[in-house]
Motif scaffolding. Structure first.
Motif, PDB file in Angstrom:
ATOM      1  N   THR A 110       0.828  -1.204   0.000  1.00  0.00           N
ATOM      2  CA  THR A 110       0.000   0.000   0.000  1.00  0.00           C
ATOM      3  C   THR A 110       0.864   1.257   0.000  1.00  0.00           C
ATOM      4  OG1 THR A 110      -1.729  -1.181   1.221  1.00  0.00           O
ATOM      5  CG2 THR A 110      -1.850   1.223   1.205  1.00  0.00           C
ATOM      6  N   SER A 111       1.929   1.227   0.761  1.00  0.00           N
ATOM      7  CA  SER A 111       2.823   2.387   0.820  1.00  0.00           C
ATOM      8  C   SER A 111       3.497   2.647  -0.519  1.00  0.00           C
ATOM      9  CB  SER A 111       3.890   2.179   1.898  1.00  0.00           C
ATOM     10  OG  SER A 111       3.302   1.991   3.169  1.00  0.00           O
ATOM     11  N   ALA A 112       3.703   1.587  -1.304  1.00  0.00           N
ATOM     12  CA  ALA A 112       4.397   1.721  -2.589  1.00  0.00           C
ATOM     13  C   ALA A 112       3.449   1.830  -3.771  1.00  0.00           C
ATOM     14  CB  ALA A 112       5.323   0.525  -2.789  1.00  0.00           C
ATOM     15  N   SER A 113       2.144   1.898  -3.519  1.00  0.00           N
ATOM     16  CA  SER A 113       1.173   1.869  -4.604  1.00  0.00           C
ATOM     17  C   SER A 113       1.314   3.041  -5.568  1.00  0.00           C
ATOM     18  CB  SER A 113      -0.252   1.836  -4.032  1.00  0.00           C
ATOM     19  OG  SER A 113      -0.480   2.974  -3.215  1.00  0.00           O
ATOM     20  N   GLN A 114       1.810   4.185  -5.082  1.00  0.00           N
ATOM     21  CA  GLN A 114       1.957   5.372  -5.922  1.00  0.00           C
ATOM     22  C   GLN A 114       3.345   5.461  -6.572  1.00  0.00           C
ATOM     23  OE1 GLN A 114      -0.711   7.212  -6.538  1.00  0.00           O
ATOM     24  NE2 GLN A 114      -1.832   5.858  -5.132  1.00  0.00           N
ATOM     25  N   HIS A 115       4.184   4.460  -6.336  1.00  0.00           N
ATOM     26  CA  HIS A 115       5.542   4.477  -6.881  1.00  0.00           C
ATOM     27  C   HIS A 115       5.759   3.187  -7.685  1.00  0.00           C
ATOM     28  CE1 HIS A 115       6.417   7.859  -4.210  1.00  0.00           C
ATOM     29  NE2 HIS A 115       5.810   7.165  -3.263  1.00  0.00           N
ATOM     30  N   PRO A 116       5.624   3.236  -9.014  1.00  0.00           N
ATOM     31  CA  PRO A 116       5.726   2.020  -9.833  1.00  0.00           C
ATOM     32  C   PRO A 116       7.007   1.227  -9.618  1.00  0.00           C
ATOM     33  CG  PRO A 116       4.911   3.855 -11.142  1.00  0.00           C
ATOM     34  CD  PRO A 116       5.324   4.426  -9.819  1.00  0.00           C
ATOM     35  N   ALA A 117       8.132   1.920  -9.456  1.00  0.00           N
ATOM     36  CA  ALA A 117       9.399   1.203  -9.285  1.00  0.00           C
ATOM     37  C   ALA A 117       9.416   0.405  -7.983  1.00  0.00           C
ATOM     38  CB  ALA A 117      10.571   2.189  -9.312  1.00  0.00           C
TER      39      ALA A 117
ATOM     40  N   LEU B  94       6.826  -6.748  -5.947  1.00  0.00           N
ATOM     41  CA  LEU B  94       6.216  -7.878  -6.645  1.00  0.00           C
ATOM     42  C   LEU B  94       7.275  -8.871  -7.106  1.00  0.00           C
ATOM     43  CD1 LEU B  94       3.424  -6.179  -8.820  1.00  0.00           C
ATOM     44  CD2 LEU B  94       3.137  -7.498  -6.715  1.00  0.00           C
ATOM     45  N   ALA B  95       8.395  -8.352  -7.605  1.00  0.00           N
ATOM     46  CA  ALA B  95       9.446  -9.226  -8.132  1.00  0.00           C
ATOM     47  C   ALA B  95      10.056 -10.104  -7.048  1.00  0.00           C
ATOM     48  CB  ALA B  95      10.526  -8.389  -8.817  1.00  0.00           C
ATOM     49  N   ILE B  96      10.308  -9.530  -5.878  1.00  0.00           N
ATOM     50  CA  ILE B  96      10.980 -10.299  -4.827  1.00  0.00           C
ATOM     51  C   ILE B  96      10.052 -11.292  -4.142  1.00  0.00           C
ATOM     52  CG2 ILE B  96      12.694  -8.511  -4.420  1.00  0.00           C
ATOM     53  CD1 ILE B  96      11.101  -7.566  -2.055  1.00  0.00           C
ATOM     54  N   LEU B  97       8.760 -11.257  -4.489  1.00  0.00           N
ATOM     55  CA  LEU B  97       7.846 -12.277  -3.974  1.00  0.00           C
ATOM     56  C   LEU B  97       8.023 -13.614  -4.692  1.00  0.00           C
ATOM     57  CD1 LEU B  97       4.380 -10.533  -3.378  1.00  0.00           C
ATOM     58  CD2 LEU B  97       5.941 -11.470  -1.675  1.00  0.00           C
TER      59      LEU B  97
ATOM     60  N   HIS C 151      10.558  -0.981 -18.688  1.00  0.00           N
ATOM     61  CA  HIS C 151       9.932  -2.190 -18.146  1.00  0.00           C
ATOM     62  C   HIS C 151       9.167  -1.948 -16.848  1.00  0.00           C
ATOM     63  CE1 HIS C 151      13.383  -4.505 -20.287  1.00  0.00           C
ATOM     64  NE2 HIS C 151      12.317  -4.430 -21.073  1.00  0.00           N
ATOM     65  N   VAL C 152       9.419  -0.815 -16.183  1.00  0.00           N
ATOM     66  CA  VAL C 152       8.938  -0.655 -14.821  1.00  0.00           C
ATOM     67  C   VAL C 152       7.409  -0.650 -14.744  1.00  0.00           C
ATOM     68  CG1 VAL C 152       8.975   1.879 -14.874  1.00  0.00           C
ATOM     69  CG2 VAL C 152       9.273   0.672 -12.701  1.00  0.00           C
ATOM     70  N   ILE C 153       6.726  -0.094 -15.737  1.00  0.00           N
ATOM     71  CA  ILE C 153       5.258  -0.061 -15.691  1.00  0.00           C
ATOM     72  C   ILE C 153       4.685  -1.472 -15.759  1.00  0.00           C
ATOM     73  CG2 ILE C 153       3.174   0.808 -16.788  1.00  0.00           C
ATOM     74  CD1 ILE C 153       4.864   2.941 -15.428  1.00  0.00           C
ATOM     75  N   GLY C 154       5.194  -2.285 -16.684  1.00  0.00           N
ATOM     76  CA  GLY C 154       4.721  -3.670 -16.789  1.00  0.00           C
ATOM     77  C   GLY C 154       5.097  -4.494 -15.581  1.00  0.00           C
TER      78      GLY C 154
END
Length: 396
Positions: free
Chosen positions: A147-154, A160-163, A293-296
């Motif tokens: 939630t804290s990172a929802s406004q920051h795509p990077a 998401l990647a480290i999950l 790539h960051v948006i995708g």
């Protein structure tokens, strides 16, 4: 090695007995001092400075994107409740009391504290498993980070990647210099910083002329990336060695085998891989957080790797008739593309049959993950301008 020892031997593992057998949740101030001590120790060992959010992430299990360094404050309630339920029948038998007549001190208080921590979650069906009490707390912390990172795509792309399971494989590797799995201090610091979103360096100008911010991520996608070639070579060497171990002797950059544009694949098996066709592969490591790539990546983990794999498939169409082609695409944050995941799964099965070790697949993934982290470190450090060393003093 110090990180490995703290995580597996010296900290929470030594305290777990007391957390399960005594109501330490009534002494949060003491436990907080204990956790502050481990935070300070980790900052010293890793040479980083934790922000509050990065410390929260650090204390999550590896499968939730953390470093697996659990805190006593988080574990005191779940461990005590689970221990009481696990030993309830045995204690009743020892005291010759029925389960209904047996009252355990502090159990009601512990369960109330857990409900306060997880207000909208039902009590676990199997209360004797500590994981059932601990996982809801972990998920709430991870949801807070998302939630804290929802406004920051990077940042969202990073979380998401480290999950993905393979992204944290390097944290499971035994830090053995003899096996080539021990990361040096700079590589470990950079790997942890990339995973937790910490600052890596001071703002400076890259050798390509672009300004590099404190995160240092520009080096991962820089056109003059210093670690790109070493990482590519390391990935192909790991794949070749794994194929040889599994009984599929292979060579790198096979002569005489070229695609339409005259370029060769990274490797070829000398015996058939499937349906009488030899395997050819081409490895690539794309930057998860690159501007393109960051948006995708903020929408789906592994998006950048899958795009790179599809591009590879189109480039090798002319060879796919006579050969079985695998685009081995991975990302800088450790995520595998779908084709790479499938290939690792199949090859992991063959490695298990050849070696007889059920952990062969995990070891294979750890090797790949270590290679990615070393390449990342070389790429980021390569953005720093070269300076004159003091070799003349040490080599007179």
């Amino acid at each position: 090695m110090a990180l490995h020892l703290i995580k597996h031997c010296l900290w929470i593992p030594k305290l777990m007995y007391f957390l399960r057998c005594s109501p330490l949740f009534n002494h949060i101030n003491f436990l907080q001092k204990f956790d502050d001590a481990i935070r300070t120790s980790l900052e010293y060992i890793l040479n980083v400075h934790f922000t509050e959010d990065s410390w929260i992430q650090c204390t999550l299990p590896i499968c939730f994107g953390g470093l697996g360094i659990r805190t006593a404050v988080d574990l005191c309630v779940p461990s005590f409740i689970a221990s009481v339920h696990k030993t309830h029948d045995l204690v009743g038998t020892i005291l010759s009391k029925s389960p209904e007549d047996l009252e355990v001190a502090f159990l009601m208080e512990a369960e109330k504290r857990w409900k306060t921590m997880c207000p909208d979650i039902e009590v676990p069906i199997f209360p004797s498993a500590q994981n059932n009490w601990d996982t809801p707390i972990i998920k709430l912390k991870h949801e807070y980070l998302l939630t804290s990172a929802s406004q920051h795509p990077a940042e969202k792309a990073r979380l998401l990647a480290i999950l993905e399971p393979e992204s944290g494989a390097w944290l499971h590797a035994l830090p053995s210099p003899q096996l080539g799995l021990c990361l040096d201090a700079d590589t470990l610091r950079i790997a942890v910083s990339l995973r937790l979103g910490l600052d890596i360096c001071q703002t400076h100008t890259c050798v390509c002329g672009v300004t590099v911010d404190a995160t240092g991520r520009h080096g991962l996608s820089c056109c003059k990336s210093a670690g790109r070639f070493s990482r590519h070579a390391a990935l192909n060497d790991v794949i070749r060695r794994a194929l040889n171990t599994a009984g599929y002797p292979s060579v790198l950059e096979p002569p005489g085998l070229v695609r339409d544009d005259g370029k060769r694949p990274d490797g070829l098996t000398l015996v058939p891989w499937r349906m009488g066709k030899s395997l050819i592969w081409d490895a690539t490591c794309v930057d998860t957080l690159a501007p393109s790539h960051v948006i995708g990546s903020a929408v789906e983990a592994g998006n950048a790797a899958n795009i790179a794999a599809n591009l590879k498939l189109n480039k090798y169409k002319s060879l796919s008739t006579n050969y079985f082609f695998v685009p081995f695409a991975v990302e800088t944050l450790g995520t595998f593309g779908l084709d790479a995941k499938h290939f690792v799964s199949v090859l992991g099965t063959f490695l298990k049959l050849a070696s007889g070790d059920s952990r062969s697949k995990a070891y294979f993934i750890q090797r790949i993950s270590i290679s990615i982290q070393r390449g990342n470190a070389a790429s980021i450090l390569g953005t720093i301008p070269r300076t004159v060393s003091m070799d003349e003093i040490f080599f007179i």
